[in-house]
Motif scaffolding. Structure first.
Motif, PDB file in Angstrom:
ATOM      1  N   LEU A 140      -3.091  -4.643   4.736  1.00  0.00           N
ATOM      2  CA  LEU A 140      -3.306  -4.529   3.185  1.00  0.00           C
ATOM      3  C   LEU A 140      -3.386  -4.287   2.610  1.00  0.00           C
ATOM      4  O   LEU A 140      -2.295  -4.291   2.345  1.00  0.00           O
ATOM      5  CB  LEU A 140      -4.651  -2.832   2.679  1.00  0.00           C
ATOM      6  N   LYS A 141      -3.071  -4.824   0.532  1.00  0.00           N
ATOM      7  CA  LYS A 141      -1.904  -4.676  -0.103  1.00  0.00           C
ATOM      8  C   LYS A 141      -2.664  -3.660  -1.242  1.00  0.00           C
ATOM      9  O   LYS A 141      -3.473  -3.250  -1.210  1.00  0.00           O
ATOM     10  CB  LYS A 141      -2.148  -5.805  -1.364  1.00  0.00           C
ATOM     11  N   PHE A 142      -1.873  -2.611  -1.525  1.00  0.00           N
ATOM     12  CA  PHE A 142      -2.009  -1.686  -2.676  1.00  0.00           C
ATOM     13  C   PHE A 142      -0.820  -2.052  -3.435  1.00  0.00           C
ATOM     14  O   PHE A 142       0.493  -2.280  -3.869  1.00  0.00           O
ATOM     15  CB  PHE A 142      -1.516  -0.043  -1.644  1.00  0.00           C
ATOM     16  N   HIS A 143      -1.382  -0.681  -4.640  1.00  0.00           N
ATOM     17  CA  HIS A 143      -0.286  -0.554  -5.923  1.00  0.00           C
ATOM     18  C   HIS A 143      -1.069   0.421  -6.711  1.00  0.00           C
ATOM     19  O   HIS A 143      -1.760   1.266  -6.741  1.00  0.00           O
ATOM     20  CB  HIS A 143      -0.661  -1.898  -6.911  1.00  0.00           C
ATOM     21  N   ILE A 144       0.018   1.285  -7.191  1.00  0.00           N
ATOM     22  CA  ILE A 144      -0.522   2.663  -7.992  1.00  0.00           C
ATOM     23  C   ILE A 144       0.007   2.176  -9.680  1.00  0.00           C
ATOM     24  O   ILE A 144       1.691   2.003  -9.994  1.00  0.00           O
ATOM     25  CB  ILE A 144       1.272   3.232  -7.259  1.00  0.00           C
ATOM     26  N   GLU A 145      -0.800   2.677 -10.148  1.00  0.00           N
ATOM     27  CA  GLU A 145      -0.827   2.717 -11.012  1.00  0.00           C
ATOM     28  C   GLU A 145      -0.851   4.140 -12.163  1.00  0.00           C
ATOM     29  O   GLU A 145      -1.621   4.508 -12.761  1.00  0.00           O
ATOM     30  CB  GLU A 145      -2.045   1.899 -11.897  1.00  0.00           C
ATOM     31  N   PRO A 146       0.725   4.460 -12.489  1.00  0.00           N
ATOM     32  CA  PRO A 146       0.524   6.084 -13.401  1.00  0.00           C
ATOM     33  C   PRO A 146       0.634   5.516 -14.394  1.00  0.00           C
ATOM     34  O   PRO A 146       0.718   4.526 -14.686  1.00  0.00           O
ATOM     35  CB  PRO A 146       1.686   6.273 -12.401  1.00  0.00           C
TER      36      PRO A 146
ATOM     37  N   LYS B 261      -2.603  -3.288  10.110  1.00  0.00           N
ATOM     38  CA  LYS B 261      -3.983  -3.001   9.662  1.00  0.00           C
ATOM     39  C   LYS B 261      -3.557  -1.585  11.672  1.00  0.00           C
ATOM     40  O   LYS B 261      -2.299  -1.916  11.938  1.00  0.00           O
ATOM     41  CB  LYS B 261      -4.692  -3.349  10.855  1.00  0.00           C
ATOM     42  N   GLY B 262      -3.949  -0.038  10.876  1.00  0.00           N
ATOM     43  CA  GLY B 262      -4.300   0.842  11.645  1.00  0.00           C
ATOM     44  C   GLY B 262      -2.672   1.627  11.997  1.00  0.00           C
ATOM     45  O   GLY B 262      -2.468   2.114  12.054  1.00  0.00           O
ATOM     46  N   LYS B 263      -1.500   0.774  10.502  1.00  0.00           N
ATOM     47  CA  LYS B 263      -0.621   2.038   9.843  1.00  0.00           C
ATOM     48  C   LYS B 263      -0.521   2.386   9.022  1.00  0.00           C
ATOM     49  O   LYS B 263      -1.730   2.335   8.423  1.00  0.00           O
ATOM     50  CB  LYS B 263       0.752   0.733   9.980  1.00  0.00           C
ATOM     51  N   SER B 264       0.207   3.261   8.698  1.00  0.00           N
ATOM     52  CA  SER B 264       0.643   4.406   7.839  1.00  0.00           C
ATOM     53  C   SER B 264       1.509   3.780   6.750  1.00  0.00           C
ATOM     54  O   SER B 264       2.634   3.285   7.391  1.00  0.00           O
ATOM     55  CB  SER B 264       0.078   5.559   7.646  1.00  0.00           C
ATOM     56  N   LYS B 265       1.347   4.246   5.731  1.00  0.00           N
ATOM     57  CA  LYS B 265       2.832   4.229   4.766  1.00  0.00           C
ATOM     58  C   LYS B 265       3.040   5.449   3.831  1.00  0.00           C
ATOM     59  O   LYS B 265       2.164   5.664   3.332  1.00  0.00           O
ATOM     60  CB  LYS B 265       2.536   3.096   3.188  1.00  0.00           C
ATOM     61  N   LEU B 266       4.315   6.105   3.882  1.00  0.00           N
ATOM     62  CA  LEU B 266       4.646   7.043   3.401  1.00  0.00           C
ATOM     63  C   LEU B 266       4.925   6.718   1.972  1.00  0.00           C
ATOM     64  O   LEU B 266       5.736   5.855   1.325  1.00  0.00           O
ATOM     65  CB  LEU B 266       5.699   7.768   3.851  1.00  0.00           C
TER      66      LEU B 266
ATOM     67  N   ILE C 282      -0.577   6.820   3.058  1.00  0.00           N
ATOM     68  CA  ILE C 282      -1.667   5.743   2.858  1.00  0.00           C
ATOM     69  C   ILE C 282      -2.071   4.827   4.308  1.00  0.00           C
ATOM     70  O   ILE C 282      -1.239   4.627   4.766  1.00  0.00           O
ATOM     71  CB  ILE C 282      -1.444   4.643   1.719  1.00  0.00           C
ATOM     72  N   VAL C 283      -2.937   5.040   4.782  1.00  0.00           N
ATOM     73  CA  VAL C 283      -3.301   4.753   6.197  1.00  0.00           C
ATOM     74  C   VAL C 283      -4.743   3.924   6.148  1.00  0.00           C
ATOM     75  O   VAL C 283      -5.081   4.193   5.446  1.00  0.00           O
ATOM     76  CB  VAL C 283      -4.429   6.338   7.291  1.00  0.00           C
ATOM     77  N   ASN C 284      -4.275   2.695   6.482  1.00  0.00           N
ATOM     78  CA  ASN C 284      -4.643   1.917   6.750  1.00  0.00           C
ATOM     79  C   ASN C 284      -5.947   1.421   8.305  1.00  0.00           C
ATOM     80  O   ASN C 284      -5.190   0.978   9.028  1.00  0.00           O
ATOM     81  CB  ASN C 284      -3.742   0.707   6.916  1.00  0.00           C
ATOM     82  N   MET C 285      -6.443   1.938   7.811  1.00  0.00           N
ATOM     83  CA  MET C 285      -8.225   1.708   8.997  1.00  0.00           C
ATOM     84  C   MET C 285      -8.535   0.486   8.928  1.00  0.00           C
ATOM     85  O   MET C 285      -9.659   0.181   9.537  1.00  0.00           O
ATOM     86  CB  MET C 285      -9.157   3.082   8.876  1.00  0.00           C
TER      87      MET C 285
END
Length: 337
Positions: free
Chosen positions: A76-82, A101-106, A68-71
């Motif tokens: 930002l805050k994220f949450h995955i809802e499976p 900002k400008g970073k990514s999360k694996l 997930i790349v934050n541009m």
């Protein structure tokens, strides 16, 4: 008979508006490509665990990953809802967190399948204060007649088209059980336990019919939905997007490769038969296009707006082709008279 409650139906009522976007509208491809992603990019929208056409093993962990790349200019805050069905266990690490900002999360994905299943499982990636994104988890581990390459199945000729014999068997059962006259056919869902039971027998090449007409109609839709490569994904995107011209839609169908061409034409002929009883079953060409089209296209983009627009364009595409088929049928009947 299948329940007519809205909870049991996997598809919206044709008379119910599920969006403010008119599927008959004419946005441009630039409008679509410029749709706001909320400042987020996802490296892959289809998670297939790098299995390709290989079956997913049972009770064994398979893994995949995406970024997930934050541009955005802020973190930002994220949450995955499976949604966790009993057939498999799906986990994400991390399933929530922040991205500068400008970073990514694996994000690492693990899957354990408990029982044989073929499905395209949707998950939601929620961004706090931003748009939701959608990813597809592809699971293929069930052998038989569902979710497999149609060229590997026994085919027969039916109304001039070479299609898997299981489709012909289901159509015969549907018609002989009075399905063409059933109100809401292809819109109302069958009983889930009955769908599962009959699907299992079909995968053992032991077709048995059902006293629930809606179950057979549901299984026809499921067969198309679980194809490894959905039929409309073989149509160039621009042909679906600019689907206001009926002749161009018909030409796009005629230019499909086999077996997609025969499979779609066979289905259109069945829908033509259903629509001929629309005064009784309430399933007009438009209503049929609305409930059947989602089973013919798999949106590969995680962009929710793109997915919404393209799904509605698929409805218009199928509606146009079906209207053309109906017009030709009526013309042929007038010639006979």
């Amino acid at each position: 008979m299948g329940s007519s409650s809205s909870k049991s139906s996997p598809t919206p009522s044709p008379n119910t508006s599920t969006s403010t976007i008119d599927y008959r509208a004419k946005p441009t491809m630039d409008d679509l490509s410029n749709t706001n992603n909320g400042g987020v990019e996802i490296s892959k929208s289809m998670i297939d665990f790098n299995l390709g056409d290989k079956p997913c093993p049972l009770k064994y962990t398979v893994q995949d990953q995406f970024n997930i790349v934050n541009m955005n200019k802020t973190k930002l805050k994220f949450h995955i809802e499976p949604i966790q069905p009993k057939e498999f266990q799906l986990s994400f690490s991390p399933s929530s967190g922040t991205i500068e900002k400008g970073k990514s999360k694996l994000i690492k994905v693990k899957l354990i399948v408990n029982q044989k299943i073929n499905t395209n499982h949707k998950i939601v990636l929620r961004i706090e204060g931003g748009a939701s994104h959608f990813l597809t988890v592809k699971i293929r581990c069930e052998t038989g007649v569902f979710g497999v390459d149609p060229t590997t199945l026994e085919c027969v000729e039916d109304e001039g088209f070479s299609v898997p014999s299981i489709l012909v068997s289901m159509k015969k059962s549907l018609i002989e059980s009075g399905g063409l006259q059933q109100e809401g056919i292809f819109r109302l869902a069958g009983e889930q336990n009955e769908i599962k039971r009959i699907k299992e027998t079909m995968n053992r090449n032991e077709f048995t019919s059902s006293t629930d007409i809606n179950t057979i109609a549901s299984l026809i839709k499921i067969w198309y939905r679980e194809l490894p490569s959905p039929i409309l994904n073989s149509v160039p995107t621009e042909k679906i997007f600019y689907s206001s011209d009926v002749d161009e839609c018909v030409a796009a169908v005629n230019n499909l490769p086999e077996p997609q061409k025969s499979l779609l034409n066979w289905l259109l002929n069945l829908l033509l038969q259903v629509s001929s009883y629309s005064s009784v079953n309430k399933m007009t060409a438009q209503n049929l296009a609305i409930v059947v089209s989602p089973n013919l296209f798999d949106q590969r983009s995680s962009n929710p707006m793109e997915g919404l627009v393209m799904s509605q364009k698929c409805v218009q595409f199928i509606h146009n082709v079906l209207l053309n088929r109906i017009s030709q049928y009526r013309y042929s009947k007038s010639i006979e008279i």
